[in-house]
Design an enzyme around this catalytic site. Structure first.
Site, PDB file in Angstrom:
ATOM      1  N   LYS B  76       0.548  -1.280  -0.209  1.00  0.00           N
ATOM      2  CA  LYS B  76      -0.555   0.028  -0.319  1.00  0.00           C
ATOM      3  C   LYS B  76       1.099   1.064  -0.159  1.00  0.00           C
ATOM      4  CE  LYS B  76      -3.682   1.836   2.745  1.00  0.00           C
ATOM      5  NZ  LYS B  76      -4.701   1.436   3.863  1.00  0.00           N
ATOM      6  N   SER B 151      -9.747   1.748   3.260  1.00  0.00           N
ATOM      7  CA  SER B 151      -9.202   2.242   2.483  1.00  0.00           C
ATOM      8  C   SER B 151      -7.496   1.468   1.590  1.00  0.00           C
ATOM      9  CB  SER B 151      -8.566   3.694   2.780  1.00  0.00           C
ATOM     10  OG  SER B 151      -7.265   3.122   3.884  1.00  0.00           O
ATOM     11  N   SER B 175      -9.970  -0.747   7.338  1.00  0.00           N
ATOM     12  CA  SER B 175      -9.218  -0.622   5.596  1.00  0.00           C
ATOM     13  C   SER B 175      -8.745  -1.739   4.996  1.00  0.00           C
ATOM     14  CB  SER B 175      -8.548   0.840   6.374  1.00  0.00           C
ATOM     15  OG  SER B 175      -8.717   1.980   6.239  1.00  0.00           O
TER      16      SER B 175
END
Lengths: 94, 486
Positions: B76, B151, B175
């Protein structure tokens, strides 16, 4: 209304954000909706309840103060938006 | 070959049936072909990946192979990668190239893991759909008109679309788990403090935690083994021993008590989600688990509590983006104040501004007691609910998300509706306990549904065991999204 447009402007200033007139209006509306939702918490009596700021450790994490290698000046300045003479450059302050 | 799991690929690398460079090249080709549709990646680090794979092949040739050696992974974009852009999907960090690796990245590299690139996310991890990225909208591999969750939407979509073998995400209020559920993969948020946050760009420091997104539970245990453990560079990382999480890969839940919180099965839940989760609970019951109704009475206050605490922490953490030392700076400011104002106003997107505003307000003079202190007290009550529940059960089982993934654009205009989609995941972060999401079926529209298993602090091994038992007795994780094979 929990929060008026003037207060939105004040908070934006504290947060160093410049909002357009449109953003101010939208944020005032949205922040009011969110803050109203948060009123829920007042249903709970929390007198005498210790706040939790951290779930695990409340202790300070101490360590020996040892000298270690740090980044050379060029590396530290690699991401600088502007630099001059080995320093970060910013607009004139005084 | 790109469909393999970490453990399957490890076996082939070990038997020298394939080299890390070969498999890395296959994945880079897969990304080039599929990612224009999915848009999971913000940066593909082609050269670094090939170099890393060659290094891994040298390690393997000399007999030094560990479970991640030569395995192509993706990260990420809020975890620092030395020499590779780390943007947080924000304009304010658009050109930031960290001079150091996050501890998790360091550990993966030390094992010979290969970093393919950096994955899309909601800007600064603020969002539940990945639509808040400043750069691109990631699509759900199961339906390109649908969000991948957020997210860590890029991290989940990349695993589901076989654009990496596994990935890392971060989880502040769901997330990792919510996108894992939306994309039909396995995602775990470990106990707060179990994984070092050093080099993870801070959003809400008392809630953020890094964790794995994988194709199966065995891979979750393997990746957690690599990243878990004490780190002197993170003063909040837990100085307790880390077990071998593969010990949880046992198909047995006989006599285990699974708590089902009654507050989680009320209003607003999609009936198909409720059915699939109950199907899952019954699978475990047939395998000998005992189902017990429990109560987490303050669940209804979790979202309000969370959005006060996380925005307060965010407003403080994001004060560092001032345009001075790194990141974006607005052009030609007249003075220092204008530089701050213009840099931050141009650099941050709407959701980030909204949260900074909310957090600044909640911490401002006269409101601190009413909001931040109040929320921190309610947090104590929520944490206490879990402590009490765990006296009666071994793990807690719930849906991961109240609905399957929604359509792109559906909730962007209404931030409160978007916040409500985190209802089942955020109390876990407030309490700091570990939880895993595993696939438990599909909606009639063919979208994945996830079940969440929550454990006591530092009992990741236990939730892995329940998740593994469930997975090995079902075949949801074997279904693949309808993407063209290459």
């Amino acid at each position: 209304m929990k929060i008026e447009i003037g207060e939105v402007e004040y908070v934006a200033r504290l947060a160093r954000l410049k909002l357009t007139e449109g953003e101010k209006e939208v944020f005032t509306k949205q922040l009011n909706a969110i803050l109203e939702y948060m009123e829920k918490l007042n249903e709970l009596d929390t007198s005498g309840v210790e706040p939790t700021f951290h779930v695990v450790s409340h202790r300070n994490a101490f360590r020996e103060d040892e000298v270690k290698e740090s980044y050379p000046q060029e590396v530290s300045l690699e991401n600088a938006p502007e630099e001059a003479k080995g320093c970060f450059r910013v607009p004139k302050i005084i | 070959m790109y469909r393999l799991t970490i453990h399957e690929l490890h076996d082939r690398l070990k038997r020298k049936e394939v080299s890390s460079q070969e498999v890395t090249e296959v994945l880079l080709k897969r990304i080039a072909e599929i990612d224009p549709k999915i848009k999971a990646y913000l940066t593909v680090a082609q050269q670094e990946a090939i170099r890393g794979a060659q290094e891994a092949d040298r390690m393997i040739a000399t007999g030094r192979i560990s479970p991640l050696t030569g395995i192509p992974l993706a990260i990420k974009d809020n975890m620092c990668t030395r020499g590779i852009k780390t943007t947080c999907a924000s304009k304010i960090l658009e050109n930031f190239v960290p001079p150091f690796d996050a501890t998790v990245v360091n550990r993966i590299k030390a094992e010979g893991g290969v970093i393919l690139g950096k994955l899309n996310m909601d800007e600064f991890a603020m969002g539940s759909s990945t639509e808040n990225s400043r750069f691109t909208i990631t699509r759900n591999p199961w339906n390109l008109q649908v969000i991948p969750g957020g997210s860590s939407g890029g991290s989940a979509a990349a695993v589901a679309a076989d654009e990496c073998i596994a990935s890392l995400g971060s989880d502040t209020g769901g997330s990792i788990r919510q996108p894992a559920a939306c994309c039909g993969v396995v995602g775990m948020k470990p106990t707060y403090g179990r994984v070092s946050r050093y080099g993870l760009v801070a959003f809400a420091s008392s809630l953020d935690q890094i964790g794995p997104l994988t194709k199966d539970v065995e891979d979750c245990a393997i990746l957690l083994n690599a990243i878990a453990g004490y780190d002197p560079l993170d003063s909040t990382s837990a100085d307790t021993p880390t077990p071998d999480y593969r010990r949880g890969l046992v198909k047995d839940v006989k006599g285990w008590v699974l708590g089902v919180p009654k507050e989680f099965f009320v209003e607003g839940m999609d009936p198909e989600v409720e059915e699939r989760v109950w199907d899952g609970i019954r699978v475990l019951q047939e395998l000998g688990a005992v189902i017990k109704e429990i109560s987490l009475p303050h669940t209804g206050y979790a979202i309000a509590t969370y959005y006060i605490i996380c925005t307060a922490e965010a407003s403080s953490n994001l004060a560092r983006y001032d345009g001075v030392k790194y990141g974006f700076r607005a052009q030609d400011p007249r003075d220092l104040m204008e530089m701050y104002l213009e840099t931050r106003s141009q650099g941050f997107g709407p959701e980030v501004k909204r949260r900074i505003m909310l957090g600044t307000y909640a911490l401002s003079s006269g409101y601190y007691d009413a909001y931040y202190k109040k929320a921190s007290q309610v947090r104590t009550l929520i944490k206490g609910n879990f402590e009490e529940a765990f006296r009666e059960c071994d793990v807690i089982i719930t849906p991961t998300s109240p609905t399957p993934a929604f359509r792109i654009g559906e909730k962007v205009q209404d931030p409160l509706q978007m916040y409500l989609s985190d209802i089942f995941t955020i109390s876990v972060n407030l309490a700091g306990v570990p939880a895993i999401s595993v696939p438990c079926g599909f909606s009639s529209d063919g979208l994945p549904i996830g079940v969440q298993i929550i454990g006591r602090p530092f009992e990741e091994e236990r939730i892995i065991q329940v998740a593994y038992t469930f997975e090995q007795n079902t075949d949801h994780h074997k279904r693949k999204p309808p993407l063209p094979p290459h």
